[in-house]
Design a protein around this motif. Structure first.
Motif, PDB file in Angstrom:
ATOM      1  N   SER A  85       0.809  -1.229   0.000  1.00 49.20           N
ATOM      2  CA  SER A  85       0.000   0.000   0.000  1.00 49.20           C
ATOM      3  C   SER A  85       0.841   1.279   0.000  1.00 49.20           C
ATOM      4  O   SER A  85       0.362   2.342  -0.361  1.00 49.20           O
ATOM      5  N   THR A  86       2.130   1.187   0.401  1.00 45.44           N
ATOM      6  CA  THR A  86       2.961   2.397   0.425  1.00 45.44           C
ATOM      7  C   THR A  86       3.400   2.806  -0.975  1.00 45.44           C
ATOM      8  O   THR A  86       3.950   3.882  -1.157  1.00 45.44           O
ATOM      9  N   GLY A  87       3.185   1.944  -1.953  1.00 45.58           N
ATOM     10  CA  GLY A  87       3.658   2.245  -3.305  1.00 45.58           C
ATOM     11  C   GLY A  87       4.907   1.444  -3.638  1.00 45.58           C
ATOM     12  O   GLY A  87       5.392   1.478  -4.753  1.00 45.58           O
ATOM     13  N   LYS A  88       5.446   0.724  -2.630  1.00 46.07           N
ATOM     14  CA  LYS A  88       6.594  -0.164  -2.899  1.00 46.07           C
ATOM     15  C   LYS A  88       6.171  -1.594  -2.586  1.00 46.07           C
ATOM     16  O   LYS A  88       5.558  -1.848  -1.537  1.00 46.07           O
ATOM     17  N   ARG A 148      -3.162  -9.162  -7.915  1.00 49.09           N
ATOM     18  CA  ARG A 148      -3.419  -8.548  -6.613  1.00 49.09           C
ATOM     19  C   ARG A 148      -2.897  -7.114  -6.611  1.00 49.09           C
ATOM     20  O   ARG A 148      -1.732  -6.863  -6.914  1.00 49.09           O
ATOM     21  N   ILE A 149      -3.746  -6.187  -6.261  1.00 48.86           N
ATOM     22  CA  ILE A 149      -3.370  -4.770  -6.311  1.00 48.86           C
ATOM     23  C   ILE A 149      -3.832  -4.063  -5.046  1.00 48.86           C
ATOM     24  O   ILE A 149      -5.001  -4.173  -4.650  1.00 48.86           O
ATOM     25  N   GLU A 150      -2.933  -3.316  -4.404  1.00 51.93           N
ATOM     26  CA  GLU A 150      -3.329  -2.427  -3.322  1.00 51.93           C
ATOM     27  C   GLU A 150      -3.689  -1.101  -3.991  1.00 51.93           C
ATOM     28  O   GLU A 150      -2.841  -0.506  -4.669  1.00 51.93           O
ATOM     29  N   ILE A 151      -4.917  -0.655  -3.800  1.00 56.21           N
ATOM     30  CA  ILE A 151      -5.361   0.589  -4.429  1.00 56.21           C
ATOM     31  C   ILE A 151      -4.405   1.739  -4.077  1.00 56.21           C
ATOM     32  O   ILE A 151      -4.067   2.579  -4.918  1.00 56.21           O
ATOM     33  N   GLU A 152      -3.944   1.747  -2.814  1.00 58.08           N
ATOM     34  CA  GLU A 152      -3.030   2.838  -2.399  1.00 58.08           C
ATOM     35  C   GLU A 152      -1.684   2.755  -3.116  1.00 58.08           C
ATOM     36  O   GLU A 152      -0.984   3.756  -3.217  1.00 58.08           O
ATOM     37  N   ASP A 153      -1.324   1.572  -3.581  1.00 64.91           N
ATOM     38  CA  ASP A 153      -0.079   1.428  -4.343  1.00 64.91           C
ATOM     39  C   ASP A 153      -0.190   2.268  -5.630  1.00 64.91           C
ATOM     40  O   ASP A 153       0.719   3.020  -5.994  1.00 64.91           O
ATOM     41  N   ILE A 154      -1.357   2.155  -6.285  1.00 61.40           N
ATOM     42  CA  ILE A 154      -1.567   2.941  -7.521  1.00 61.40           C
ATOM     43  C   ILE A 154      -1.604   4.430  -7.166  1.00 61.40           C
ATOM     44  O   ILE A 154      -0.935   5.259  -7.802  1.00 61.40           O
ATOM     45  N   GLU A 155      -2.395   4.763  -6.138  1.00 58.94           N
ATOM     46  CA  GLU A 155      -2.562   6.191  -5.795  1.00 58.94           C
ATOM     47  C   GLU A 155      -1.221   6.837  -5.441  1.00 58.94           C
ATOM     48  O   GLU A 155      -0.907   7.932  -5.917  1.00 58.94           O
TER      49      GLU A 155
END
Ligand code: AMP
Length: 510
Positions: A153-156, A417-424
């Motif tokens: 979720s942090t983008g990494k 599998r995708i964390e929405i916050e990863d994209i944001e």
């Protein structure tokens, strides 16, 4: 089970039996065992006591598997990275793992000064090496066997550590899914997922543990339906492993039926919701072929439950208006439903699905903070086990588990599998964006696409142009499957009473 011993065993029974078939290249059990033994000796000589994980970069070349096995035979975990991952994300992984060496089997990427051995080097090392690795050097039961990175979720991305024991315990169960391990010997297994996704562990290692032949599907084949169907026919697949979305995609062509795969015995699905309509179509097109739904996260070695979806079960669920179950837990695993206080809920009540047992990961590589949040220990059957908070909502009926969405912002899109916050968080790296909120578009309980709502500096551009430009720039930092289908410019992100982005309201705008 000890997968390394199983592979050695098959290479002794028949060293010429084909283990991996990829495009025009084949690799026998004898070659797989011998080449990985030699590369392992070199790793140990070159990097001595260091047990730092090795990054293995490439796609479906059979040498990928030689490298995986060489790492673990030398006592090191491997971390698979597929060529489809954007370079920056691969470099983030390299920064996290700090490997002594990167084994680059395929692809073009600048590893910025890291110690890289390319395929030609690897081939030379194997050719020149005369010694064979001693079994005492192999990874031990509690050592990491592989580290697979998933969306964070942090983008990494975060690296899930799977031990040798976890993999072997998983294989004790997966090799007997749908038919016995012995019945699967010599069978053709289909591979869809890249090796950087844990679904590939289901096809690759289940196949090798049974003495089967793995037929890998390359990116090139997947981009050309004609080639892909030709591949299925030639491979004469007996055991199919994929996400349900991939089977849906294949079914877009009526030719995808029992005539194309006359010897198919079973579909093994995992990774996302298996819908009634997908199974109905499969039952029609592949009469007599077993359809098995399995469930689990990377954090518990691929999957922990299974259920055979029969015509009777399908009818029952349809009549009751319910979605399909994900099954009963495998031996050595407890699937429990907990409330927010960590109390076990009775049958029928919905809460968070908790996995306890012998395939649960030891945590995230180098991230004790994240590990502490998601993992804990508890005693079951008189023994201490690791346990994992899946973040999945679910309930049980008659011991059978039902999945009912997420309790956080993680989604599954086409099996990824995708964390929405990863994209944001990655979208915010683009200077023209000040705020980004990504909303999944859900139909029949399945995410069909993603839409991003963004605020920022238009600087004279029309909103549509702005959206197009963002999508183009995102290609450099996000895998293609994570790029929102639509990027919509809005002047302001609406807030709810808690001062958070009003995701519900934005969902209504889709
Ligand atoms: P991954 O780590 O990529 O395998 O993703 C794990 C997540 O995928 C789980 O936590 C679930 O949210 C979802 N998932 C896995 N298998 C299933 C299934 N059979 N049905 C519904 N969701 C699933």
């Amino acid at each position: 089970m000890n997968i390394l011993k199983e592979i050695k065993g098959f290479s002794k029974i028949n060293k010429d039996r084909i283990a991996i078939h990829s495009g025009d290249t084949c690799l026998s059990y004898g070659q797989l065992d011998d080449y990985s033994d030699r590369l392992a000796v070199w790793l140990n000589r070159e990097y001595k006591e260091s047990r730092t994980p090795v990054i293995v970069y490439g796609h479906k070349n059979p040498y990928m598997i030689i490298c995986f096995l060489a790492c673990v035979k030398s006592g090191r975990a491997y971390c698979p990275q597929d060529i489809s991952i954007p370079d920056q994300r691969v470099l983030d992984t390299v920064e996290c793992v700090e490997p002594d060496v990167i084994l680059q089997v395929e692809g073009n990427i600048d590893f910025a000064g890291a110690n890289v051995k390319k395929l030609s080097d690897i081939e030379k090392i194997i050719e020149n090496e005369t010694e064979i690795i001693d079994e005492s050097c192999w990874v031990k039961p509690d050592d990491n066997y592989y580290i697979i990175f998933t969306s964070g979720s942090t983008g990494k991305p975060k690296g899930v550590q799977i031990t040798f024991d976890c993999l072997n315990n998983y294989l004790d169960w997966s090799t007997n899914l749908g038919s016995s391990k012995e019945d699967k010997e010599g069978k053709n297994f289909g591979n869809q997922a890249p090796f950087s996704f844990d679904l590939s562990v289901m096809d690759l290692y289940t196949c090798l543990a049974c003495g089967g032949t793995l037929h890998t599907l390359t990116k090139k084949m997947q981009e050309n339906y004609g080639l892909m169907y030709e591949h299925f026919e030639k491979a004469d697949i007996n055991v199919w492993v994929s996400t349900p979305s991939f089977a849906d995609m294949c079914m877009a062509d009526r030719k995808f039926n029992k005539e194309m795969l006359p010897n198919l015995e079973m579909f093994l699905f995992c990774g996302e919701v298996l819908t009634i309509s997908t199974v109905q179509k499969l039952h029609e097109r592949f009469p007599g072929v077993k359809v098995i739904n399995t469930y689990g996260p990377t954090e518990s070695t691929v999957a922990v439950s299974d259920v055979l979806i029969t015509a009777e079960l399908l009818d029952e669920m349809k009549t009751k208006g319910k979605s399909l179950p994900v099954g009963h837990e495998k031996p050595g695993t407890w699937l429990e439903i907990h409330n927010e206080k960590g109390e076990i809920l009775p049958e029928g009540q919905q809460g968070e699905i908790i996995i306890i047992g012998d395939t649960v990961s030891t945590g995230y590589f180098g991230r004790d903070d994240l590990t502490e949040k998601a993992f804990f220990k508890c005693v079951r059957g008189g023994r201490e086990y690791r346990a994992y908070h899946t973040g999945d909502a679910g309930y049980k009926v008659g011991g059978q588990l039902f999945y009912n969405g997420r309790i956080d912002l993680q989604v599954k899109l086409n099996g990824y599998r995708i964390e929405i916050e990863d994209i944001e968080n990655n979208m915010l790296k683009l200077p023209q964006i000040s705020h980004a909120v990504v909303i999944p578009n859900v139909k029949e309980g399945k995410v069909k696409s993603l839409t991003a709502f963004v605020t920022g500096e238009l600087e004279g551009r029309k909103p549509q142009e702005f959206g197009r430009e963002i999508k183009k720039e995102l290609k450099d930092i996000l895998p293609i499957y994570m790029i929102p289908k639509k990027v919509k410019y809005i002047e302001e992100i609406p807030m709810n009473n808690n001062g958070k982005a009003d995701r519900k309201y934005l969902g209504g705008l889709l």
